[in-house]
Motif scaffolding. Structure first.
Motif, mmCIF file in Angstrom:
data_model
loop_
_atom_site.group_PDB
_atom_site.id
_atom_site.type_symbol
_atom_site.label_atom_id
_atom_site.label_comp_id
_atom_site.label_asym_id
_atom_site.label_seq_id
_atom_site.Cartn_x
_atom_site.Cartn_y
_atom_site.Cartn_z
ATOM 1 N N PRO A 196 40.093 32.434 78.739
ATOM 2 C CA PRO A 196 41.254 33.319 78.611
ATOM 3 C C PRO A 196 42.239 33.119 79.762
ATOM 4 O O PRO A 196 41.850 32.733 80.873
ATOM 5 C CB PRO A 196 40.632 34.716 78.642
ATOM 6 N N GLU A 197 43.504 33.380 79.497
ATOM 7 C CA GLU A 197 44.548 33.224 80.497
ATOM 8 C C GLU A 197 45.230 34.564 80.756
ATOM 9 O O GLU A 197 45.139 35.499 79.956
ATOM 10 C CB GLU A 197 45.582 32.198 80.020
ATOM 11 N N LYS A 198 45.931 34.624 81.873
ATOM 12 C CA LYS A 198 46.667 35.838 82.247
ATOM 13 C C LYS A 198 48.025 35.815 81.557
ATOM 14 O O LYS A 198 49.072 35.631 82.181
ATOM 15 C CB LYS A 198 46.824 35.919 83.767
ATOM 16 N N ARG A 199 47.997 36.013 80.255
ATOM 17 C CA ARG A 199 49.232 36.003 79.456
ATOM 18 C C ARG A 199 49.017 36.796 78.189
ATOM 19 O O ARG A 199 47.897 37.210 77.869
ATOM 20 C CB ARG A 199 49.637 34.571 79.114
ATOM 21 N N ASP A 200 50.089 37.013 77.453
ATOM 22 C CA ASP A 200 50.001 37.717 76.180
ATOM 23 C C ASP A 200 49.514 36.768 75.085
ATOM 24 O O ASP A 200 49.763 35.555 75.134
ATOM 25 C CB ASP A 200 51.364 38.287 75.785
ATOM 26 N N TYR A 201 48.839 37.356 74.082
ATOM 27 C CA TYR A 201 48.359 36.600 72.927
ATOM 28 C C TYR A 201 48.880 37.254 71.642
ATOM 29 O O TYR A 201 49.448 38.346 71.661
ATOM 30 C CB TYR A 201 46.823 36.568 72.894
ATOM 31 N N ARG A 202 48.643 36.582 70.536
ATOM 32 C CA ARG A 202 48.947 37.138 69.220
ATOM 33 C C ARG A 202 47.624 37.571 68.586
ATOM 34 O O ARG A 202 46.665 36.806 68.556
ATOM 35 C CB ARG A 202 49.662 36.106 68.339
ATOM 36 N N PHE A 203 47.577 38.813 68.079
ATOM 37 C CA PHE A 203 46.318 39.368 67.568
ATOM 38 C C PHE A 203 46.542 39.906 66.156
ATOM 39 O O PHE A 203 47.538 40.589 65.884
ATOM 40 C CB PHE A 203 45.830 40.493 68.485
ATOM 41 N N TRP A 204 45.579 39.622 65.279
ATOM 42 C CA TRP A 204 45.665 40.021 63.876
ATOM 43 C C TRP A 204 45.089 41.419 63.690
ATOM 44 O O TRP A 204 43.953 41.694 64.065
ATOM 45 C CB TRP A 204 44.920 39.030 63.000
#
Length: 346
Positions: free
Chosen positions: A141-149
């Motif tokens: 995991p990274e320190k950023r935003d993700y897209r989640f369903w």
């Protein structure tokens, strides 16, 4: 002696090769979702739900079960793998007092085995289409935003990075997801009535606190049979292990509301469910223990093992060089001795 040197040198070469294979072949092969992965995470909390028994008995004063203790078990299991693609079942069961099942859902996803985003579903698999993450987080995991369903609305929402925290001594990244919209999950919609008699709707509304009731004029204008639609709103947080991507802890607040169309537009009539849960301590401890074990194994495969093999290879190489120099010095001394003997004879 020369044979010993060849053995040492050959062993060193083999160890260097083994180091490279471990780091660049074995590690990538194992650093993905295992083909036999299976886990269950338990949430605990409360829920406010419609009381079906009271509704059938015609007692609107007891139409809602408030703050009922509940558990939510979410089970994840890899059913099959096709290269980088894993077919993963995602089952959730909400239970109330006496282990009574209140609701259940099941989904099947086609996921990338490393970053856990969507993959093309194998033909005939029955996997649902989706976008982004859906069950968990990337293995790195990274320190950023993700897209989640979001399964309730069948839409994608941002998972916002909120910083790092400690969970049982392990560093975790915190992500927050807020989603809302028309309820679109077919299984949930199937369990809800598409319409109710006006008397039932008015009875449910009267059981709500006054601040939550629809305007009286709206209730008076309802038809004899009230068509219903549903919306869902979800707020969740996830504490994700920074090294392995395992979910260590989480919170979930999900609300489903019944609505209808009035002359002024859509109007909310009554809540269907309001579930508020957080990871059970036993599940959190289990997840952090698994993360610790997994992190050690990954370090051994990616760093410790390859470096250890290289270190042994260097030692064997140094030993081979030392023996070669020792033989060279011995040969030189022998030559000098032979030369001295010859000179004396002359």
């Amino acid at each position: 002696m020369r044979r010993t040197n060849w053995v040492l040198t050959g062993s060193a070469v083999m160890l260097v090769a083994a180091s490279a294979v471990t780091r660049f072949t074995v590690y990538p092969a194992l650093h993905q979702v295992p083909a036999d992965a299976k886990s269950t995470f338990r949430y605990e909390g409360t829920a406010t739900l419609l009381n079906a028994t009271a509704l059938q008995a015609g007692d609107p004063s007891k139409a809602f079960l408030k703050d009922v203790p509940v558990t939510l078990d979410r089970s994840i299991e890899v059913k099959d793998t096709h290269g980088r693609t894993a077919l993963v079942s995602d089952d959730a069961v909400l239970r109330g007092p006496n282990d009574t099942e209140l609701s259940a859902s099941t989904h099947l996803w086609a996921l990338d085995r490393r970053d856990l985003t969507e993959r093309a579903a194998p033909a005939g698999s029955g996997a649902e289409k989706h976008e982004g993450l859906v069950i968990s987080w990337p293995l790195e995991p990274e320190k950023r935003d993700y897209r989640f369903w979001d399964t309730g609305t069948r839409s994608v929402f941002p998972a916002t990075y909120e910083g790092a925290r400690s969970v049982n001594g392990r560093e975790a990244y915190v992500y927050a997801i807020t989603s809302d919209g028309p309820l679109a999950d077919p299984a949930t919609l199937k369990a809800l009535p598409p319409a109710l008699p006006r008397e039932a709707v008015v009875g449910l509304a009267s059981a709500l606190p006054e601040a939550q009731r629809p305007p009286q004029e709206t209730l008076d204008a309802l038809p004899a049979t009230v068509p219903l639609t549903y919306t869902t709103a979800t707020k969740r947080q996830g504490w994700v292990d920074a090294e392995t991507g395992l979910s260590l802890d989480g919170t979930l607040r999900q609300t489903v509301l019944a609505r209808t169309q009035s002359a002024e537009g859509p109007v909310t009539l009554f809540p269907v469910s309001d579930v508020d849960v957080r990871g059970a301590q036993a599940s959190v401890r289990h997840q952090t223990d698994d993360a610790t074990t997994t992190a050690r194994l990954l370090w051994l495969l990616s760093t410790g093992g390859p470096l250890g093999l290289l270190a042994v290879a260097l030692l064997l190489t140094a030993l081979a060089l030392w023996q070669a120099r020792r033989r060279a010095r011995s040969a030189t001394r022998a030559e000098e001795t032979d030369t001295g003997v010859t000179t004396a004879a002359l």
